[in-house]
Design a protein around this motif. Structure first.
Motif, PDB file in Angstrom:
ATOM      1  N   ARG A  87      75.711 154.520  -1.983  1.00  0.00           N
ATOM      2  CA  ARG A  87      75.565 153.104  -2.319  1.00  0.00           C
ATOM      3  C   ARG A  87      75.393 152.206  -1.097  1.00  0.00           C
ATOM      4  N   GLU A  88      75.380 152.795   0.080  1.00  0.00           N
ATOM      5  CA  GLU A  88      75.248 152.004   1.304  1.00  0.00           C
ATOM      6  C   GLU A  88      73.802 151.916   1.786  1.00  0.00           C
ATOM      7  N   ILE A  89      72.990 152.916   1.503  1.00  0.00           N
ATOM      8  CA  ILE A  89      71.621 152.880   2.006  1.00  0.00           C
ATOM      9  C   ILE A  89      70.802 151.841   1.251  1.00  0.00           C
ATOM     10  N   ALA A 130      67.571 147.251  -7.048  1.00  0.00           N
ATOM     11  CA  ALA A 130      67.663 148.428  -7.914  1.00  0.00           C
ATOM     12  C   ALA A 130      67.232 148.105  -9.337  1.00  0.00           C
ATOM     13  N   ALA A 131      67.663 146.947  -9.830  1.00  0.00           N
ATOM     14  CA  ALA A 131      67.313 146.557 -11.198  1.00  0.00           C
ATOM     15  C   ALA A 131      65.820 146.261 -11.325  1.00  0.00           C
ATOM     16  N   THR A 132      65.222 145.683 -10.285  1.00  0.00           N
ATOM     17  CA  THR A 132      63.788 145.396 -10.304  1.00  0.00           C
ATOM     18  C   THR A 132      62.983 146.691 -10.393  1.00  0.00           C
ATOM     19  N   ASN A 169      77.017 141.076  -5.952  1.00  0.00           N
ATOM     20  CA  ASN A 169      76.044 140.682  -4.940  1.00  0.00           C
ATOM     21  C   ASN A 169      75.196 139.494  -5.370  1.00  0.00           C
ATOM     22  N   THR A 170      75.083 139.268  -6.684  1.00  0.00           N
ATOM     23  CA  THR A 170      74.378 138.082  -7.160  1.00  0.00           C
ATOM     24  C   THR A 170      75.145 136.821  -6.775  1.00  0.00           C
ATOM     25  N   ALA A 171      76.456 136.859  -6.921  1.00  0.00           N
ATOM     26  CA  ALA A 171      77.278 135.723  -6.516  1.00  0.00           C
ATOM     27  C   ALA A 171      77.146 135.456  -5.018  1.00  0.00           C
ATOM     28  N   ILE A 172      77.078 136.527  -4.247  1.00  0.00           N
ATOM     29  CA  ILE A 172      76.909 136.381  -2.793  1.00  0.00           C
ATOM     30  C   ILE A 172      75.564 135.727  -2.495  1.00  0.00           C
ATOM     31  N   ALA A 195      72.863 128.491  -1.670  1.00  0.00           N
ATOM     32  CA  ALA A 195      73.308 127.097  -1.752  1.00  0.00           C
ATOM     33  C   ALA A 195      73.709 126.556  -0.386  1.00  0.00           C
ATOM     34  N   ALA A 196      74.285 127.425   0.437  1.00  0.00           N
ATOM     35  CA  ALA A 196      74.721 127.009   1.775  1.00  0.00           C
ATOM     36  C   ALA A 196      73.610 127.133   2.813  1.00  0.00           C
ATOM     37  N   LYS A 197      72.448 127.623   2.386  1.00  0.00           N
ATOM     38  CA  LYS A 197      71.313 127.857   3.290  1.00  0.00           C
ATOM     39  C   LYS A 197      71.701 128.769   4.445  1.00  0.00           C
ATOM     40  N   GLU A 198      72.409 129.847   4.082  1.00  0.00           N
ATOM     41  CA  GLU A 198      72.854 130.839   5.058  1.00  0.00           C
ATOM     42  C   GLU A 198      72.277 132.210   4.683  1.00  0.00           C
ATOM     43  N   ALA A 199      72.247 133.099   5.639  1.00  0.00           N
ATOM     44  CA  ALA A 199      71.802 134.468   5.354  1.00  0.00           C
ATOM     45  C   ALA A 199      72.910 135.203   4.605  1.00  0.00           C
ATOM     46  N   PRO A 200      72.614 135.822   3.460  1.00  0.00           N
ATOM     47  CA  PRO A 200      73.661 136.518   2.711  1.00  0.00           C
ATOM     48  C   PRO A 200      74.107 137.802   3.398  1.00  0.00           C
ATOM     49  N   VAL A 201      75.375 138.141   3.240  1.00  0.00           N
ATOM     50  CA  VAL A 201      75.911 139.413   3.724  1.00  0.00           C
ATOM     51  C   VAL A 201      76.377 140.178   2.480  1.00  0.00           C
ATOM     52  N   PHE A 202      75.562 141.129   2.051  1.00  0.00           N
ATOM     53  CA  PHE A 202      75.829 141.809   0.791  1.00  0.00           C
ATOM     54  C   PHE A 202      76.814 142.961   0.967  1.00  0.00           C
ATOM     55  N   GLY A 203      77.511 143.257  -0.130  1.00  0.00           N
ATOM     56  CA  GLY A 203      78.366 144.433  -0.181  1.00  0.00           C
ATOM     57  C   GLY A 203      77.572 145.614  -0.653  1.00  0.00           C
ATOM     58  N   PRO A 204      78.226 146.759  -0.863  1.00  0.00           N
ATOM     59  CA  PRO A 204      77.525 147.966  -1.349  1.00  0.00           C
ATOM     60  C   PRO A 204      76.871 147.719  -2.701  1.00  0.00           C
ATOM     61  N   ARG A 205      75.843 148.465  -2.971  1.00  0.00           N
ATOM     62  CA  ARG A 205      75.183 148.371  -4.258  1.00  0.00           C
ATOM     63  C   ARG A 205      76.148 148.740  -5.373  1.00  0.00           C
ATOM     64  N   THR A 206      76.157 147.937  -6.430  1.00  0.00           N
ATOM     65  CA  THR A 206      77.032 148.230  -7.570  1.00  0.00           C
ATOM     66  C   THR A 206      76.240 148.607  -8.810  1.00  0.00           C
ATOM     67  N   PHE A 207      74.935 148.490  -8.743  1.00  0.00           N
ATOM     68  CA  PHE A 207      74.081 148.770  -9.901  1.00  0.00           C
ATOM     69  C   PHE A 207      73.318 150.072  -9.647  1.00  0.00           C
TER      70      PHE A 207
END
Length: 276
Positions: free
Chosen positions: A57-59, A221-223, A254-257, A263-275
């Motif tokens: 789930r990390e790759i 993954a969902a796409t 990861n959607t919440a992230i 909204a904050a105009k920042e680069a997201p830092v995602f966690g491991p894939r959950t889907f």
């Protein structure tokens, strides 16, 4: 994520070598003296490699490549058909949807991450079907592509029929499958068989990985599932799958992230894939 050169671990006896470098898994065909021709052991090792990566789930992406001067020159008939009983077992599907010859390529479409084939030299027959079952295909301009089965009086197989019919108009596919005509990498891109041509296809592939890695691994993954899952279904089934996947994305961490970072105009830092 920065692009890096392909790992240079010394080749071993394995026909398929998997190396993980940060978010990218490199899966390399390792029969350079045979132009990475596919035999039955190669089939087993490719399926095992994909099955193992499916649980990681990390790759964020998989790069399929061939060691030496060719991606893959096709099925190694001389080696693969020495054990005719084993060939017969691999050819029979039984109650399964696919047989083992088809499974070796179909399995890459089932991975919940993008799979990118990096092509140089020969991309013939079984090699072209492997590349076609990747999600993207990056090629050198002078690589040689061919649906080579026509040379041996055969039809395209090894699960290649499905992506070929998605990528090519019927008349183009029939011409290539009936003649075994050889294409340059440039021509393969013009026809839609390959994704992009580059003098350094690995660097181009990793540039795409870098773009994709900026998005949620769950939505990626969902796409992939959505695109492949709606290719041949009815409208009702298509819209049902679309609703089900979008519902899962609304609930994904990861959607919440992604929303918060946007909204904050920042680069997201995602966690491991959950889907997936």
């Amino acid at each position: 994520m920065t692009t890096t050169a392909r790992p240079n671990a010394a080749p071993g006896e394995s026909r398929v070598i998997t190396e993980i470098d940060g978010p990218v898994a490199y899966v390399s065909l390792n029969r350079p003296d045979k132009l990475n021709g596919v035999d039955l052991d190669t089939i087993d090792e490719l399926i095992a490699a994909a099955t193992a990566l499916k649980e990681n789930r990390e790759i964020r992406a998989v790069v399929l490549q061939g060691r030496g001067r060719s991606f893959c020159a096709g099925l190694d008939f001389a080696s693969a058909f020495t054990d005719k009983k084993r060939v017969a077992r691999y050819f029979l599907a039984g109650p399964r949807l696919v047989n083992r010859f088809q499974r070796v390529n179909q399995v890459w479409r089932e991975l919940p991450v993008p799979v990118i084939a990096v092509v140089q030299g020969h991309c013939y027959g079984a090699g072209l079907q492997l590349a076609a079952c990747a999600d993207f295909r990056f090629t050198t301009p002078d690589a040689t592509w061919s649906i080579l089965e026509a040379k041996w009086g055969l039809v395209p197989d090894m699960a290649g029929t499905v992506p070929f019919s998605e990528l090519l108009p019927a008349d183009v596919l029939m011409r290539l499958a009936m003649t075994g005509e050889q294409l340059t990498g440039e021509r393969a891109v013009e026809l839609g068989l390959a994704t992009e041509v580059a003098d350094d296809p690995l660097a181009a592939a990793l540039a795409l990985v870098e773009q994709i890695a900026q998005r949620s691994p769950d939505s990626v993954a969902a796409t992939k599932r959505l695109v492949y899952g709606t290719r041949r279904g009815s409208l009702r089934a298509t819209y049902r799958l679309e609703r089900r996947l979008q519902s899962a994305m609304f609930k994904a961490r990861n959607t919440a992230i992604a929303r918060k970072a946007g909204a904050a105009k920042e680069a997201p830092v995602f966690g491991p894939r959950t889907f997936g």
